[in-house]
Scaffold this motif. Sequence first.
Motif, short mmCIF file in Angstrom:
data_model
loop_
_atom_site.label_atom_id
_atom_site.label_comp_id
_atom_site.label_asym_id
_atom_site.label_seq_id
_atom_site.Cartn_x
_atom_site.Cartn_y
_atom_site.Cartn_z
N HIS A 142 16.12 6.47 25.79
CA HIS A 142 16.23 7.20 24.52
C HIS A 142 15.74 6.37 23.34
O HIS A 142 14.95 6.84 22.52
N ILE A 143 16.20 5.13 23.28
CA ILE A 143 15.81 4.27 22.16
C ILE A 143 14.33 3.93 22.22
O ILE A 143 13.66 3.84 21.18
N TRP A 144 13.79 3.78 23.41
CA TRP A 144 12.35 3.50 23.55
C TRP A 144 11.51 4.61 22.93
O TRP A 144 10.49 4.37 22.29
N GLN A 153 8.72 1.06 20.57
CA GLN A 153 7.36 1.08 21.13
C GLN A 153 6.40 0.27 20.26
O GLN A 153 5.53 -0.43 20.78
N ARG A 154 6.55 0.35 18.96
CA ARG A 154 5.70 -0.42 18.06
C ARG A 154 6.05 -1.91 18.12
O ARG A 154 5.17 -2.77 18.19
N ARG A 155 7.34 -2.21 18.12
CA ARG A 155 7.78 -3.60 18.12
C ARG A 155 7.36 -4.33 19.39
O ARG A 155 7.00 -5.52 19.35
N PHE A 156 7.38 -3.64 20.52
CA PHE A 156 7.08 -4.28 21.80
C PHE A 156 5.74 -3.83 22.38
O PHE A 156 5.55 -3.86 23.59
N ARG A 157 4.84 -3.45 21.50
CA ARG A 157 3.50 -3.08 21.94
C ARG A 157 2.85 -4.26 22.66
O ARG A 157 2.95 -5.41 22.24
N GLY A 158 2.17 -3.96 23.78
CA GLY A 158 1.52 -5.01 24.56
C GLY A 158 2.41 -5.64 25.61
O GLY A 158 2.01 -6.60 26.27
N VAL A 187 15.69 -3.68 23.22
CA VAL A 187 15.08 -2.57 22.47
C VAL A 187 15.94 -2.18 21.28
O VAL A 187 15.45 -1.58 20.31
N GLY A 188 17.22 -2.58 21.33
CA GLY A 188 18.10 -2.37 20.18
C GLY A 188 18.03 -3.48 19.16
O GLY A 188 18.79 -3.48 18.20
N GLY A 189 17.11 -4.44 19.38
CA GLY A 189 16.85 -5.48 18.39
C GLY A 189 17.79 -6.67 18.42
O GLY A 189 17.89 -7.40 17.44
N ARG A 190 18.45 -6.90 19.56
CA ARG A 190 19.42 -8.00 19.64
C ARG A 190 18.82 -9.23 20.29
O ARG A 190 18.55 -9.23 21.51
N ALA A 207 9.77 -13.81 17.80
CA ALA A 207 9.06 -13.36 16.60
C ALA A 207 9.13 -11.85 16.45
O ALA A 207 9.22 -11.33 15.33
N ARG A 208 9.11 -11.14 17.55
CA ARG A 208 9.14 -9.67 17.48
C ARG A 208 10.50 -9.17 17.02
O ARG A 208 10.63 -8.06 16.52
N LEU A 209 11.53 -9.97 17.19
CA LEU A 209 12.89 -9.56 16.82
C LEU A 209 13.29 -10.06 15.43
O LEU A 209 14.39 -9.76 14.98
#
Length: 210
Positions: A142-144, A153-158, A187-190, A207-209
Motif C-alpha cells: 500500500h505504501i509503495w 517509488q520516487r525515493r527508492f527509484r533504481g 518504505v515508511g522512511g525509518r 542518503a535516500r532517507l
Amino acid sequence: MNREEIWAAVETERHGLADLLGALSPGDWERPSLCAGWRVRDVAAHLALATSVSTGRALVELVRARGSFDRMIHDTAVRHARRPTAEIVEQIRASAVSRRLAPSTKPLDPLFDALVHGQDIAVPLGIERVMPLEPARAAADHIWHRGFPFFAQRRFRGLRLVATDVDWSVGEGEVVRGSIQALLLLVGGRPAALPDLSGAGTAGLTARLS
C-alpha cells in the motif's frame, strides 16, 4: 488481504499497542521514539487520535499549522499528549473496534500506522514487537503505491526491494533484501531498518532517507 481481514488486523494491533503502552513506566513515555522530535508519548497520542479526526477538524488544524501537513500531524499529537497516559491508552484500546477513517485514508492506512508506530515506540525501548507477515506485506504494498506523504517509488527509484520471508518485491535495479518488517520500515522512511537490510542497493540508502 480483503477488507475484513485488514480491519481484523487493525483491531489486533491496536489492542497489542494498548497492552504495550499500558505496561510502560512513566520514564518510558518520555523517551525519544524513532520519529525525530517525537517522544513515545507523542506517538501514542497520535495513535489515540486516529478515529476522532473529522474533515472539518483536519482543515482547522491545517490552517493552524500554516498549511504544513507534517507540522499539523506533529502539533496535534503533542497537544493531545498532554493528557494522562492512562487516558491515551484507553483511547487506543477503545479505537480497536472502530472502523472510522481519517480524511483521505483507506483501511490499510491505519494498519500501516499501527504496525510502524508500534516499532517507533518499541525499538527505542528495546522491546521486540514482531509484525505479522501478511498484514506487513499488505501495508508495504500500500505504501509503495500510495504516493503522499512517503513517495516511496520516487525515493527508492533504481532499487528492487525483495522480502526474504514473504513473496513480495517491488521496483527495478540494485537489490535491497530484508524481512517484510524491515522493508515496511524502510518504505515508511525509518532509518532503523538499515541494519536489517542487505544487498548492493543498501549502499546509498542512508542518503535516500535523509
